[in-house]
Design an enzyme around this catalytic site. Structure first.
Site, short mmCIF file in Angstrom:
data_model
loop_
_atom_site.label_atom_id
_atom_site.label_comp_id
_atom_site.label_asym_id
_atom_site.label_seq_id
_atom_site.Cartn_x
_atom_site.Cartn_y
_atom_site.Cartn_z
N HIS A 57 -15.81 -57.63 26.96
CA HIS A 57 -15.71 -59.06 27.26
C HIS A 57 -16.59 -59.88 26.30
O HIS A 57 -17.22 -60.85 26.70
CB HIS A 57 -16.10 -59.35 28.71
CG HIS A 57 -15.12 -58.85 29.73
ND1 HIS A 57 -14.00 -59.55 30.10
CD2 HIS A 57 -15.08 -57.70 30.44
CE1 HIS A 57 -13.31 -58.86 31.00
NE2 HIS A 57 -13.95 -57.72 31.23
N ASP A 89 -18.33 -54.36 32.75
CA ASP A 89 -17.01 -53.98 33.29
C ASP A 89 -15.95 -53.93 32.18
O ASP A 89 -16.08 -54.59 31.15
CB ASP A 89 -16.58 -54.96 34.37
CG ASP A 89 -16.47 -56.39 33.86
OD1 ASP A 89 -17.37 -56.82 33.11
OD2 ASP A 89 -15.49 -57.08 34.21
N GLU A 90 -14.92 -53.17 32.43
CA GLU A 90 -13.68 -53.17 31.63
C GLU A 90 -13.93 -53.06 30.13
O GLU A 90 -13.23 -53.66 29.33
CB GLU A 90 -12.87 -54.43 31.94
CG GLU A 90 -12.42 -54.52 33.39
CD GLU A 90 -11.69 -55.80 33.71
OE1 GLU A 90 -10.73 -55.75 34.49
OE2 GLU A 90 -12.09 -56.87 33.19
N SER A 91 -14.90 -52.26 29.76
CA SER A 91 -15.19 -52.06 28.32
C SER A 91 -14.35 -50.88 27.82
O SER A 91 -14.87 -49.82 27.46
CB SER A 91 -16.69 -51.81 28.13
OG SER A 91 -17.06 -51.98 26.79
#
Length: 538
Positions: A278, A341-343
Site C-alpha cells: 500500500h 496488510d495485503e503486501s
C-alpha cells in the site's frame, strides 16, 4: 440506596450554597412529573440503572460546579455547559462564585471511591435538586456527562412553572467500560477528508464514548500527512485520490489540531502509515523506495497488493525512521500503526525482515506498534498489537506470541460493507452487514480469542466508495453506535430487541447534528422535529 442519593445531594447543595451565597430560604420545590430513568434510551447502555421516578428541574436557575483544583474537571463542566446551550439554548454558568439565583446544581465531583475501578468509570446521582457526577478522573467525568447529555430531553415542559423546565429523570447510574480500547478507523488516504470533517466525526464518536480514532494516513492513492524532511510525499503523493480528484493532505499544524480536538474529548489518535505494501504514493514521490521492479506512477484506482517498499535498502529504513519520528513527535498517544496488510508482492522473508525492523523503529520513538493481522508472522515481541481483520490463523499466531489483539473482523465490523443490495455506497466483498448483523455478535467470544488477549474493538471505515462527509456518515451511522455498545456495555446488557428501540431514539440527535445516516427499515425511527439543520456545533 435512595437515602444515599439524598444525603449526597443535600451535602453538595449545602456546599454550593456556601460557595455561591444561596438564599437562606429556598423557593418552594417545583412539583415534578414521575419519570422512569430506566426507560431513557442511553447509548451505550450503562452497567446499572436504578430509577427513583421523579425528575430534576433543569432550568435557568441551574448552575454547574466542579471540584476545585481537580485537573480537567472545570473543563468538563464548561464542555457540558456548551453542549447544553447548543441543544436547548440554555445558558448555564460554571463555577460562578456569587449568585443568588441558583436553585439547583449539577456538581462534577472528583471522587476517591474505590468502586470506580477504572479511569473511565463514573456514577450519576440525580434527584430533584441536584445532579452529581462522581468520577476519580476527568476522563471518567467526561464519559459521565455524555450520559447526562442523553438524559436531557429535546423539548421543555412549559406547564410546571413560569420558566421553561427540562425534566431529567432521577435515580442512580453506575457505569464503566467493558473494554478500555473502543475504536473507529477512518481511511483518509483513498479519499481525503478535511480537518472539519474529521472533527465532526470525533464529536459524534465521543458522544457514544468511543475513545480511539485510527487515521489511515497513507496508501497507494494518497499520502495525507506532511513530513517536513520528505516534502515530496505531500507535494506529489498527496495530489491524487480514488477517482481522479485532487486529493489533499494535513499539514503538521492541521494534524496537531486534530490531535488537540480529540484529546479535549478524551480520544486518542492512532496514526497509520501503511507499509511495506500500500505504498505507491510514497514510491511515486521518492522512486528509490519502490521494490516491485516496475516504473511507478500516480494511482487513482482501487486494486490492492501491487506495491511494496524495497525491504533490502538501508535508505528505505532511514526514510521510515524520519516518518515515524516526525509523526510520533506530534502524537501523544501510545500507539503507532504500521499497516502491514495485503503486501502480496513482498517476498515472505523480506516481509518478516521489514516488519521486524519497523517494530524496532516504532519502539525507538516510544510507541507501541500495531499492525494488521499479517504482522504476526514476523518475529515481533509481545508488546506489539495485532489488529485482526481477516485471518484467524494470524490471530492465533499473535496469541501464541502473547500479543494483544484488536477485534475488527471484516465480516462483522467493517463499516464500508454495504447494508444490503440497495446500498448507495460501500462494498460487499466481506458480505452485507445490515444493522442487526453489525450488532448481534460477541467480540468477547468471536473466533475463540482468549479474553485476556483482547485489547478492544475497532470498526474500520475504508473510503474507496465515499468522497464526502455525507457518504461517510451514511456508512458509519447507525452501525458505529452498535459497535460503541459492543465495546462499552457488558454482554448481559446487550440485547437486540432492547437495542433497536434505543437506536430508534437516536434520530433526533443525529438529525440535530445533520448526520446523513442510513434509515434502516429494520428500525422504527423516532420522528424528529429537526430537518438536517446543524445547530449543535462548536
Amino acid at each position: 440506596m435512595i437515602r444515599t442519593i439524598v444525603i449526597k445531594s443535600i451535602f453538595f447543595i449545602s456546599l454550593v450554597c456556601a460557595i455561591s451565597g444561596c438564599e437562606e430560604k429556598r423557593k418552594k420545590r417545583i412539583p415534578m412529573p414521575s419519570t422512569d430513568l430506566s426507560k431513557v434510551s442511553i447509548m451505550p447502555k450503562p452497567v446499572k440503572t436504578i430509577p427513583t421516578h421523579s425528575a430534576f428541574a433543569l432550568d435557568q436557575f441551574t448552575a454547574i460546579y466542579t471540584s476545585k483544583k481537580a485537573t480537567g474537571f472545570e473543563e468538563v463542566g464548561k464542555f457540558l455547559a456548551r453542549k447544553l446551550k447548543l441543544k436547548i439554548d440554555l445558558d448555564i454558568p460554571v463555577n460562578t462564585e456569587t449568585s443568588n439565583d441558583v436553585e439547583r446544581v449539577i456538581y462534577i465531583n472528583q471522587s476517591d471511591n474505590p468502586e470506580l475501578g477504572t479511569s473511565e468509570a463514573y456514577q450519576l446521582y440525580i434527584n430533584q435538586d441536584s445532579i452529581i457526577v462522581n468520577a476519580n478522573t476527568s476522563e471518567g467525568a467526561f464519559r459521565g456527562i455524555q450520559t447526562l447529555r442523553q438524559l436531557v430531553p429535546e423539548t421543555s415542559n412549559d406547564t410546571l412553572a413560569e420558566q421553561r423546565i427540562w425534566p431529567v429523570p432521577t435515580g442512580k447510574i453506575t457505569d464503566s467500560p467493558n473494554f478500555a480500547f473502543r475504536g473507529a478507523m477512518l481511511d483518509v488516504a483513498r479519499h481525503f477528508f478535511s480537518v472539519e470533517d474529521v472533527k465532526k466525526y470525533i464529536d459524534l464518536l465521543s458522544y457514544y464514548k468511543i475513545n480511539i480514532l485510527h487515521l489511515h494516513l497513507t496508501d497507494d492513492q494518497g499520502w495525507r500527512i506532511e513530513i517536513k524532511s520528505w516534502p515530496k510525499l505531500t507535494e506529489i503523493g498527496g495530489s491524487t485520490e480514488v477517482g481522479g480528484e485532487s486529493g489533499g493532505f494535513y499539514t503538521q499544524e492541521d494534524y496537531t489540531e486534530i490531535v488537540r480536538y480529540a484529546a479535549e474529548r478524551y480520544m486518542t489518535i492512532i496514526p497509520e502509515v501503511d507499509m511495506p505494501g500500500h505504498t505507491n504514493a510514497a514510491s511515486v514521490s521518492y522512486p528509490f523506495l519502490n521494490g516491485n521492479g516496475k516504473k511507478v506512477k500516480l494511482y487513482e484506482g482501487t486494486k490492492v497488493g501491487f506495491s511494496t517498499f524495497d525491504t533490502g535498502k538501508d535508505t528505505v529504513y532511514a526514510f521510515i525512521d524520519d516518518v515515524i519520528r516526525e509523526i510520533a513527535a506530534l502524537t501523544p498517544g501510545p500507539y503507532f500503526h504500521i499497516g502491514g496488510d495485503e503486501s502480496h508482492v513482498t517476498e515472505k522473508n523480506d516481509y518478516i525482515h521489514f516488519v521486524n525492523k519497523a517494530e524496532k523503529i516504532v519502539q525507538k520513538y516510544g510507541k507501541r506498534m500495531i499492525g494488521w493481522d499479517e504482522v504476526a508472522i514476523a518475529d515481533i515481541d509481545s508488546t506489539s498489537i495485532s489488529q485482526w481483520w481477516a485471518s484467524e490463523e494470524n490471530a492465533k499466531k499473535a496469541i501464541d506470541k502473547r500479543m494483544k489483539v484488536i477485534i475488527s473482523p471484516a465480516k462483522k465490523a467493517y463499516l464500508d460493507m454495504e447494508y444490503d443490495t440497495l446500498s448507495k455506497h460501500g462494498l460487499h466483498w466481506a458480505g452485507y452487514i445490515p444493522v442487526d448483523t453489525a450488532y448481534i455478535w460477541k467480540p468477547e467470544e468471536y473466533g475463540g480469542i482468549p479474553l485476556e488477549n483482547i485489547l478492544g474493538v475497532e470498526a474500520p471505515l475504508w473510503s474507496e466508495t465515499i468522497s464526502n462527509i455525507d457518504e461517510l456518515e451514511y456508512l458509519a451511522f447507525p452501525r458505529v453506535i452498535g459497535y460503541s455498545e459492543l465495546s462499552w456495555s457488558i454482554p448481559e446488557n446487550r440485547d437486540w430487541e432492547d437495542y433497536k428501540v434505543r437506536l430508534a431514539d437516536q434520530a433526533p440527535f443525529l438529525d440535530r447534528m445533520n448526520v446523513k445516516y442510513y434509515p434502516s427499515p429494520r428500525i422504527d425511527w423516532k420522528k424528529s422535529k429537526y430537518s438536517y439543520q446543524t445547530i449543535e456545533k462548536d
